[in-house]
Scaffold this active site. Structure first.
Site, PDB file in Angstrom:
ATOM      1  N   LYS B  72       0.851  -1.184   0.000  1.00 56.24           N
ATOM      2  CA  LYS B  72       0.000   0.000   0.000  1.00 56.24           C
ATOM      3  C   LYS B  72       0.891   1.240   0.000  1.00 56.24           C
ATOM      4  O   LYS B  72       1.927   1.266   0.692  1.00 56.24           O
ATOM      5  CB  LYS B  72      -0.887   0.000   1.246  1.00 56.24           C
ATOM      6  CG  LYS B  72      -1.942   1.104   1.274  1.00 56.24           C
ATOM      7  CD  LYS B  72      -2.814   0.978   2.527  1.00 56.24           C
ATOM      8  CE  LYS B  72      -3.901   2.025   2.600  1.00 56.24           C
ATOM      9  NZ  LYS B  72      -4.738   1.899   3.796  1.00 56.24           N
ATOM     10  N   SER B 147      -9.762   1.876   2.911  1.00 53.53           N
ATOM     11  CA  SER B 147      -8.873   2.659   2.095  1.00 53.53           C
ATOM     12  C   SER B 147      -7.831   1.838   1.336  1.00 53.53           C
ATOM     13  O   SER B 147      -7.280   2.323   0.349  1.00 53.53           O
ATOM     14  CB  SER B 147      -8.147   3.676   2.968  1.00 53.53           C
ATOM     15  OG  SER B 147      -7.285   3.034   3.884  1.00 53.53           O
ATOM     16  N   SER B 171      -9.937  -0.502   7.223  1.00 51.86           N
ATOM     17  CA  SER B 171      -9.368  -0.221   5.905  1.00 51.86           C
ATOM     18  C   SER B 171      -8.699  -1.405   5.201  1.00 51.86           C
ATOM     19  O   SER B 171      -8.386  -1.311   4.023  1.00 51.86           O
ATOM     20  CB  SER B 171      -8.358   0.925   5.998  1.00 51.86           C
ATOM     21  OG  SER B 171      -9.017   2.149   5.906  1.00 51.86           O
TER      22      SER B 171
END
Lengths: 485, 488
Positions: B72, B147, B171
């Site tokens: 990420k 997210s 997330s």
């Protein structure tokens, strides 16, 4: 006419002398190349997390204990938020409630009177970096940022408004400085910004219980400036009150050039710091054994040492004050005394020599006492020779010079320079006879009962012998001779 | 579906070349990511260099030698661009490695690329990214969740076998559930946060994505553990989470609590159906399933928003245009520079949260909001602790709503049972269980007591086996490379 009284409170920032910063491993060394003592943590790169320096916690707990604070074993850190380029995170990690130390007390002596100064809190926080707006006295049209100082550990000490004069403030600051130095937790030099002081000043009629409007003076960088600033500000406020004016609550800066306090352009009081508990650090949880071990590390504090010096060695207040002015000096003195069999005999003379001859030399060469070329043992030897009457002061000074230059013990210098005292009576008798002949005026006075006249005759002999004649022998022989006249 | 342990074994024995894996992986990404848009950047050259080094060297004996992993884009990899999907960090180069990255490097993993996310991880759809919109691999008209939507979509579409995300309020688990993969958030303090661009420090944890519980447990074993650089990281010895993972009796007599409060919310019909089916199956396995009561559930959203935004407002303050990142030109003074640099480079969601956080921390509001929220949080934690005296694990649907189309908004309650784990510092794992009528995956969520992570994996592993979700089936239009058909 109403009598006006000034009330003062202090906020002191003291830089902790740990080798590394409080929340990262960067060096805290002063005067390094700008931004050389920085890392990803103290420049606030994304993803970094502060790491608490345990030594900084030890330093503040020791200080708290020495200043009679209550240690709050469980406490947390907080974020104090405001935007300024010198704090890279745009919040400062500090403490709110409870601070690590609360409710301290310190007794000061001002105008020969004891006074207790109460302290609200002593807490840990991080220092800010430095913004530079001018180079070589030229104003830049941009600003430079040096983060070497950012995140160095600070202790913030807040007093109650317990002071009524600049003298009390100065006494207090001197005392704090000295204790902190004895604890070896800070260098406390105001010039290098390692100790900074903000002062709250207000003035009110004595009969009023309520304090007057408070003005904060910031950024004063020496004791003499603090004294001047306080006195100026008290006078300014008294003038306003006497002429029925109103003192405005504001933050001011001391202008040392013009010797006036000046209003700061922005009002800090209106800022909302939006404090909240620091989630990146776990709460502090100090164990009893952690605190017990620190209690053991606290040395005898200067005030007690001073009393002991006065009592045990019969030193004057003035002399004792000089000796404890720095821990290294007091240590030097005590170590020197330990090298002789009977310290009490040389104690006073030794103290005098340290405070005059040695300190003058150290000052002129800008050497600190722990690096003195004359070791404490050697100085004790020299003083012992003086006290026993083996050498005169004049000779002693000569030997002292050599000791300073060569870092040798006095007996070696005496041997090498053949500065041997003349104790041989025949030689001294000869010199004494000459003295009696050449100083007949003094002789006459002495016979007529003026004992002081003897000094001139002895002086002649000492001069003649280049100071080498044993003063005790000279005295004895002269008395003998003069009696016979 | 590939088993990373086996694949790693084959690479170590020289039966398979890491270079070939990387080649397949990159080809798959090139073919599919045009539609998915999971990756912000690919590290093609670096990956091949590393892979060929591994093929030649004795680095082979490491646990993840030659295995590609997606990261990420809010985790620091030294010398890599790290944007956190914000315009503010568009040109930012990481000056150091996050602790998890250090550990992965030592294990021989290959960082194939950085994945898209909501800006600074603020959002639940990956739509707040300043760069691109990632799609749901099961239907590209739908959001992947967020997210960590990029990581979830990358694994869900079979482009990579493993990915890291971060989980502050669901997330990792929410997009995992939306994309049909296993998503795990560890107990707070199990994995170091050092090097993850902070959102809300007291909730942030790195999380793991893969298609199987086994792979997730393996990756967790590598990155978990005490870290000097993160003070909240708990001192725990090294644990192999794959050890005894296969325990056929684990569900027998297991006490599973179902929050009674689920009834208080509107849940999509498909999810209710699948959830009831899952409970039935758990009972068939011998688990004892019963209702539990967590009265403070209703405050979860409010507490989370207040505390998270408060921390956001301070954490994001460092992005001021002074030392790095976006700086507005032609500013009149310092305040102007702060204001313009931030206004021009931060997105709407970020600004909204900064403003809200700033508001709740104002001195006159502090006790009204932040302080009160922390008190309720303490109460909630106590209630959950009490519940764990009666049951071993808490079971719920991962989300209360199916993924929505782009531009549509998920309900506020969608993730609350995921957020509960963040508020209380608990471990949670979502396992794909079934599909909706429209062919979208549905995940189920187990949440355990703090540091029950090892047992949580065992339960998840057993649950995975009884699920109706065939992990070897991929969306038809995709051509995933790293699964069984390729015989690797």
């Amino acid at each position: 006419m109403t009598i006006l009284e000034a009330t003062l409170g202090l906020e002191i920032h003291i830089q902790i002398n740990t080798k590394s910063k409080i929340f990262c491993k960067c060096s805290t060394k002063f005067g390094e190349k700008p931004n050389s003592n920085t890392c990803v943590i103290c420049t606030s790169q994304p993803g970094t997390i502060p790491l608490l320096n345990k030594k900084a916690v030890e330093a503040i707990v020791k200080t708290g204990l020495a200043l009679n604070f209550t240690i709050n074993k469980q406490c947390i850190f907080a974020r104090k938020q405001y935007f300024y380029p010198d704090i890279p995170k745009n919040y400062q990690i500090t403490q709110l409630d409870p601070p690590i130390c609360s409710n301290g007390k310190l007794i000061i002596i001002s105008n020969k009177q004891k006074k207790i100064i109460n302290m609200k809190r002593l807490h840990l926080e991080e220092d800010a970096g430095k913004l530079i707006h001018e180079v070589n006295n030229k104003k830049l049209n941009y600003s430079l940022l040096d983060l070497n100082r950012a995140s160095i550990g600070l202790m913030e000490l807040v007093t109650e408004p317990d002071f009524n004069s600049s003298e009390e403030v100065i006494e207090f600051l001197k005392e704090i400085k000295s204790i902190v130095e004895y604890l070896n937790v800070s260098e406390c030099s105001m010039e290098e910004g390692k100790m900074r002081c903000d002062i709250n000043v207000s003035v009110h009629p004595v009969e009023d219980k309520k304090l007057g409007t408070r003005v904060e003076i910031k950024n004063i960088n020496s004791l003499s400036n603090i004294k001047d600033a306080i006195e100026y500000e008290i006078k300014r406020q008294k003038t306003i009150i006497v002429s029925n004016g109103k003192v405005i609550q504001e933050t001011m800066l001391w202008d040392a050039k013009e010797c006036v306090t000046k209003s700061m352009r922005f009002k800090e009081d209106t800022l909302d710091y939006r404090y909240f508990p620091e989630p990146d650090l776990v709460p502090l949880n100090l164990s009893n054994s952690f605190i017990r071990n620190l209690v053991k590390e606290i040395p005898e504090l200067p005030k007690r040492i001073k009393l002991r010096f006065i009592k045990n060695y019969n030193l004057s207040e003035h002399l004792a004050t000089y000796l404890i002015s720095k821990k290294t000096i007091a240590d030097y003195y005590e170590k020197a005394l330990k090298t002789v069999k009977n310290p009490k005999i040389i104690a006073k003379t030794l103290a005098n020599w340290i405070s005059t001859e040695l300190s003058a030399k150290l000052n002129s060469f800008k050497i600190s006492i722990e690096d003195s070329p004359i070791t404490c043992k050697n100085l004790a030897k020299l003083v012992s020779l003086i006290v026993s009457g083996s050498i005169t002061r004049i000779i002693a000074k000569e030997i002292f010079e050599e000791m300073w230059k060569r870092s040798q013990p006095p007996e070696i210098i005496i041997k090498r320079k053949k500065i041997q005292q003349i104790s041989d009576e025949l030689t001294i008798i000869k010199m004494c006879e000459e003295a009696i002949i050449k100083n007949h005026n003094a002789v006459k006075e002495f016979i007529s009962g003026k004992n002081k006249a003897m000094d001139a005759i002895i002086g002649f002999v000492m001069k003649k012998s280049k100071g080498l004649a044993n003063p005790l022998v000279v005295n004895k022989i002269l008395l003998n001779r003069l009696k016979k006249l | 579906m590939i088993n990373i342990k086996n694949l790693n074994k084959k690479i170590c024995l020289g039966e398979i070349k890491s270079v070939d894996i990387i080649k397949k992986c990159l080809n798959c990404i090139k073919e599919n990511d045009i539609k998915i848009k999971a990756f912000l950047r690919l590290n093609e050259k670096d990956s091949f260099i590393k892979a060929s080094q591994i093929d030649k060297s004795n680095m082979k004996n490491k646990q993840l030698s030659g295995i590609p992993i997606a990261i990420k884009d809010n985790i620091m990899i030294k010398d890599h661009n790290m944007t956190a999907a914000s315009k503010y960090l568009e040109h930012y180069i990481s000056p150091y490695d996050a602790t998890v990255i250090k550990k992965l490097k030592m294990a021989g993993a290959i960082f194939i690329g950085e994945t898209n996310m909501d800006e600074f991880a603020m959002g639940g759809s990956t739509e707040t990214s300043a760069y691109q919109k990632t799609t749901n691999p099961w239907n590209i008209e739908y959001i992947p969740g967020g997210s960590s939507g990029g990581s979830a979509a990358a694994v869900g579409s079979g482009m990579v076998p493993l990915a890291l995300g971060s989980d502050t309020g669901g997330s990792v688990r929410q997009p995992a559930s939306f994309c049909g993969v296993v998503g795990y958030k560890p107990s707070y303090g199990l994995i170091s946060r050092y090097g993850v661009c902070a959102l809300a420090s007291s909730f942030d944890q790195i999380g793991v994505f893969s298609k199987t519980v086994m792979n997730v447990a393996l990756l967790t074993s590598i990155i978990a553990g005490k870290d000097y650089n993160d003070p909240v990281c708990e001192p725990k010895g090294w644990i192999d989470y794959t050890y005894n993972l296969n325990n056929p009796y684990i569900l027998k007599n297991l006490k599973i609590g179902i929050p009674k409060q689920l009834l208080d919310y509107k849940i999509d019909n498909d999810i209710v159906k699948v959830f009831n089916d899952a409970i039935k199956k758990l009972k068939l396995e011998g688990a004892e399933v019963f209702e539990i009561d967590i009265p403070s559930c209703k405050y979860i959203n409010a507490l989370y928003k207040i505390i998270m935004c408060a921390e956001v407002s301070a954490n994001i303050a460092t992005f001021d245009g002074i030392r790095y990142g976006y700086r507005s030109l032609n500013c009149k003074n310092l305040n102007d520079e702060y204001a313009k640099s931030r206004a021009e480079s931060l997105g709407y969601e970020v600004k909204k949260r900064i403003l809200f956080g700033t508001y709740v921390l104002k001195s006159q509001n502090y006790y009204k909001y932040y302080h009160k929220a922390q008190k309720v949080r303490t109460l909630l934690i106590k209630q959950i602790k009490d519940v764990y005296k009666k049951c071993d694990f808490i079971f719920s649907p991962s989300t209360l709503q199916m993924p929505v189309k782009f531009g549509e908004i998920l309900s506020d309650e969608c993730d609350i049972f995921l957020i509960m784990a963040n508020l209380a510092g608990l471990p949670g794992i979502t396992i794909p269980y079934s599909f909706s009528n429209f062919g979208m995956p549905i995940g189920m969520h187990f949440m355990g007591p703090r540091f029950s992570d090892a047992k949580l994996f065992k339960i998840a592993y057993a649950f995975e086996k009884i699920s109706n979700f065939n992990i070897n089936i991929f969306p038809k239009y995709l051509s995933p490379v790293l699964h069984k058909k390729d015989k690797i």
